[in-house]
Enzyme design. Structure first.
Site, short mmCIF file in Angstrom:
data_model
loop_
_atom_site.label_atom_id
_atom_site.label_comp_id
_atom_site.label_asym_id
_atom_site.label_seq_id
_atom_site.Cartn_x
_atom_site.Cartn_y
_atom_site.Cartn_z
N CYS A 98 12.26 -49.52 53.24
CA CYS A 98 11.11 -48.90 53.89
C CYS A 98 11.53 -48.25 55.21
O CYS A 98 12.15 -47.19 55.21
CB CYS A 98 9.99 -49.92 54.08
SG CYS A 98 8.38 -49.19 54.45
N HIS A 101 9.37 -51.54 48.50
CA HIS A 101 9.73 -52.91 48.88
C HIS A 101 10.12 -53.70 47.62
O HIS A 101 9.29 -54.37 47.00
CB HIS A 101 8.55 -53.61 49.56
CG HIS A 101 8.27 -53.13 50.94
ND1 HIS A 101 8.77 -53.74 52.07
CD2 HIS A 101 7.53 -52.07 51.39
CE1 HIS A 101 8.36 -53.09 53.16
NE2 HIS A 101 7.60 -52.08 52.76
N GLU A 156 11.65 -56.40 47.34
CA GLU A 156 11.61 -57.85 47.50
C GLU A 156 10.35 -58.47 46.93
O GLU A 156 10.34 -59.66 46.58
CB GLU A 156 11.74 -58.23 48.98
CG GLU A 156 10.58 -57.82 49.88
CD GLU A 156 10.77 -56.44 50.51
OE1 GLU A 156 10.14 -56.18 51.55
OE2 GLU A 156 11.51 -55.64 49.94
#
Length: 625
Positions: free
Chosen positions: A400, A526, A528
């Protein structure tokens, strides 16, 4: 529908989220379809406007919901896809009730906490509990509800009252209360203290809810005498007291709870149709994962350069994703947090100790990640980390804001655009290489960013990340308001920064890579948020593999692990050549950064006051150099 309510006592942050996730994990292993709800008693509509220091990271769902980080625990443990309404807040409930009042739904009645707020809570839970969260679309059979905060908090009173009524609404055989409480063990006496748990259970009972299960959290194991004392004073059978002490890894919690016959308890209490005895290999994948995590002999040192490093929960999903990837690669993660501002040149004067320690940690790392964030603080430090990784061929992953910082750094130092910046930091910059997206900058802060799952298409250009994903199109979650300026793409790519992934309209840059670098990758999304313990995220796995020198081998084998590839015998890390190969540092940079480490060590010895006269002379010479 069966409901399990998880409450907490004594202190917050005791691990209710992990306990709730563990209940779901065990039931799911029994073939039961499970969903989860997290209740946060704060008045905010959602977690989107929180500072990371206030409440940890903001977790983003597929539908764009900005929710509490505990929903990340649920998704990772249960491997489900939750929705924004699976996170209930006081703000959402009151907004719902007020909207109904404004539209005349209450027919002129006085709107009160009881019954209107409590009814709204119950109706919300019943509605969300039936929504599928699994890929097969199956209707959940058990809904696990975590009530945030601790029993006795004034903010949580309406929810406690709602569930006091709810237990009669759904009948006793369909409702179970699990109370998680701390059993402190003061080092001065070494004795487990049960009074806090007794007081917490007494308060819960006074509010109309009787715990069916008491989960005792402690630093060390609790003996049978303490367990029986809690049973006696809290009016539950000893089998209803579950003891969970601090363990070597979070993956052992489901195993420890299953050993204490939690499945048999839920079968009897909630009349669940679970075949007993359980299969011989019940929860085998979790046993294998826990054993693997506990028996890793090799380590990989990753450095996270961020601006919210004082609270590790600020990067909870990033940390988990790195752990998932490290375990998959057969290494133990050693994660170091560096405050981005400490890498900036002005810190040489303001705080030279912090400056040199930060650079020393960065130099000694095997891989670097720059995660997301907001605001201008620490931007120069993040750029310094990006430049260092780019020039020294150190494996790098930007997420990001990490992508945007990498682009700004490249524009400044390769394209020689000295004023290159983001309009978030400098609205008047002459070279806005990162700009805001007008449709997502409405002046309202909450829920206006580019949020949720979006499709990214890889281009035909060579891409390590494309190989790691094994797909031409991927779906990842986003949370950003700024993007790389399309007007600068041609100039950046001509200079060697290649954008290998774009959105479906091919107007927004999603993936950036440097082709002449072992692993210099940055993504706008993102990744994750979609990483799982048994299915690590591709960008994070790539970073770990590059850090241990196994990325090329992994890609050449079709992105599959092999015993030979992960063998210790393949590379002897005791030799200088192996160290250089593992770190992937060109020989011309080794001497330069060895000197930098010497400077850092010399500075550290100065501040500790242990230097001798000879060391003073060495330090002076080194600083002059």
């Amino acid at each position: 529908m069966k409901y399990i309510l998880v409450t907490g006592g004594v202190i917050s942050g005791i691990g209710k989220g992990v306990i709730a996730s563990t209940f779901g994990t065990i039931l799911k292993c029994c073939g039961i379809h499970v969903t989860s709800i997290k209740i946060d008693p704060y008045i905010n509509i959602d977690a989107g406007t929180f500072s990371p220091y206030e409440h940890g990271e903001v977790y983003v769902l597929d539908d764009g919901g900005e929710v509490d980080l505990d929903l990340g625990n649920y998704e990772r443990f249960l491997d489900v896809t939750l929705h924004r309404d699976n996170n209930i807040t006081t703000g959402k409930i009151y907004q719902h009730v007020i909207n109904k009042e404004r539209s005349g739904d209450y027919l002129g009645k006085t709107v009160q906490v009881v019954p209107h707020i409590t009814d709204a809570i119950q109706e919300w839970v019943e509605r969300i509990a039936t929504i599928s969260v699994s890929p097969d679309g199956a209707t959940p059979e058990v809904c696990i509800i975590e009530l945030g905060g601790t029993i006795g908090d004034i903010e949580g009173m309406p929810f406690v009252e709602a569930f006091r009524q709810f237990q009669f609404r759904v009948k006793k055989e369909n409702f179970c209360v699990a109370h998680v409480s701390l059993v402190p063990q003061p080092r001065a006496t070494g004795e487990s203290k049960t009074k806090p748990t007794q007081s917490s259970v007494r308060e819960l009972r006074g509010l109309g809810l009787s715990p069916d299960l008491i989960v005792c959290r402690s630093e060390n194991p609790i003996n049978l005498a303490v367990k029986e004392k809690i049973s006696n004073f809290c009016h539950v059978d000893p089998e209803q007291v579950i003891c969970i002490h601090d363990l070597s890894s979070i993956y052992r919690v489901p195993l420890m709870m299953e050993q204490q016959r939690i499945v048999e308890f839920f079968c009897e209490r909630l009349k669940l149709d679970i075949p007993l005895p359980r299969p011989r290999k019940f929860m085998q994948k979790w046993r294998d994962l826990a054993e693997r995590a506990d028996n890793l002999r090799r380590s990989v040192h990753i450095t996270l350069v961020g601006k919210y490093t004082q609270l590790e929960d600020s990067y909870a999903s990033v940390t988990k994703s790195l752990q998932h990837s490290a375990i998959a690669a057969g290494h133990k993660l050693k994660l170091t947090y560096i405050e981005a501002a400490d890498l900036e040149e002005e810190m040489k004067v303001k705080n030279p100790v912090a400056y040199h320690e930060a650079w020393q940690n960065l130099c000694r790392s095997e891989g670097v990640i720059v995660p997301g964030g907001f605001g201008k603080r620490g931007m120069l430090g993040k750029m310094a980390a990006c430049r260092w990784c780019r020039q020294t061929k150190k494996p790098f992953l930007g997420v990001c804001l990490g992508l945007q910082v990498a682009v700004i750094e490249y524009a400044r130092n390769v394209l020689n655009l000295a004023d290159a910046n983001s309009t978030e930091v400098d609205p008047n910059t002459s070279d806005p290489v990162v700009i805001d997206m007008p449709e997502h900058n409405t002046g309202q802060m909450g829920g206006t960013m580019r949020l949720g799952k979006r499709i990214t298409e890889f281009t035909d250009k060579p891409s390590k990340l494309k190989y790691l994903y094994g797909k031409d199109k991927i779906e990842e979650r986003h949370r950003h308001r700024y993007e790389v300026n399309p007007a600068y793409i041609d100039r950046l790519e001509a200079a060697g920064m290649i954008f290998t992934g774009k959105d479906v309209e091919k107007t927004r840059m999603e993936v950036m890579e440097l082709q002449d670098h072992p692993y210099y990758v940055a993504v706008q999304f993102h990744p994750e948020y979609r990483s799982r313990p048994l299915s690590p995220s591709a960008p994070f796995l790539g970073l770990i593999l590059a850090a241990i020198g196994k990325l090329e081998s992994y890609i050449s084998k079709g992105c599959r692990f092999s015993p030979k590839m992960m063998s210790d015998d393949e590379l002897d890390y005791s030799s200088d050549e192996a160290v250089e190969s593992k770190n992937q540092l060109p020989s011309q940079f080794v001497e330069q950064f060895n000197k930098k480490i010497q400077v850092c060590e010399a500075t550290s010895s100065l501040t500790n006051g242990y230097h001798k006269k000879e060391e003073e002379e060495e330090t002076t010479t080194t600083e002059q150099t």
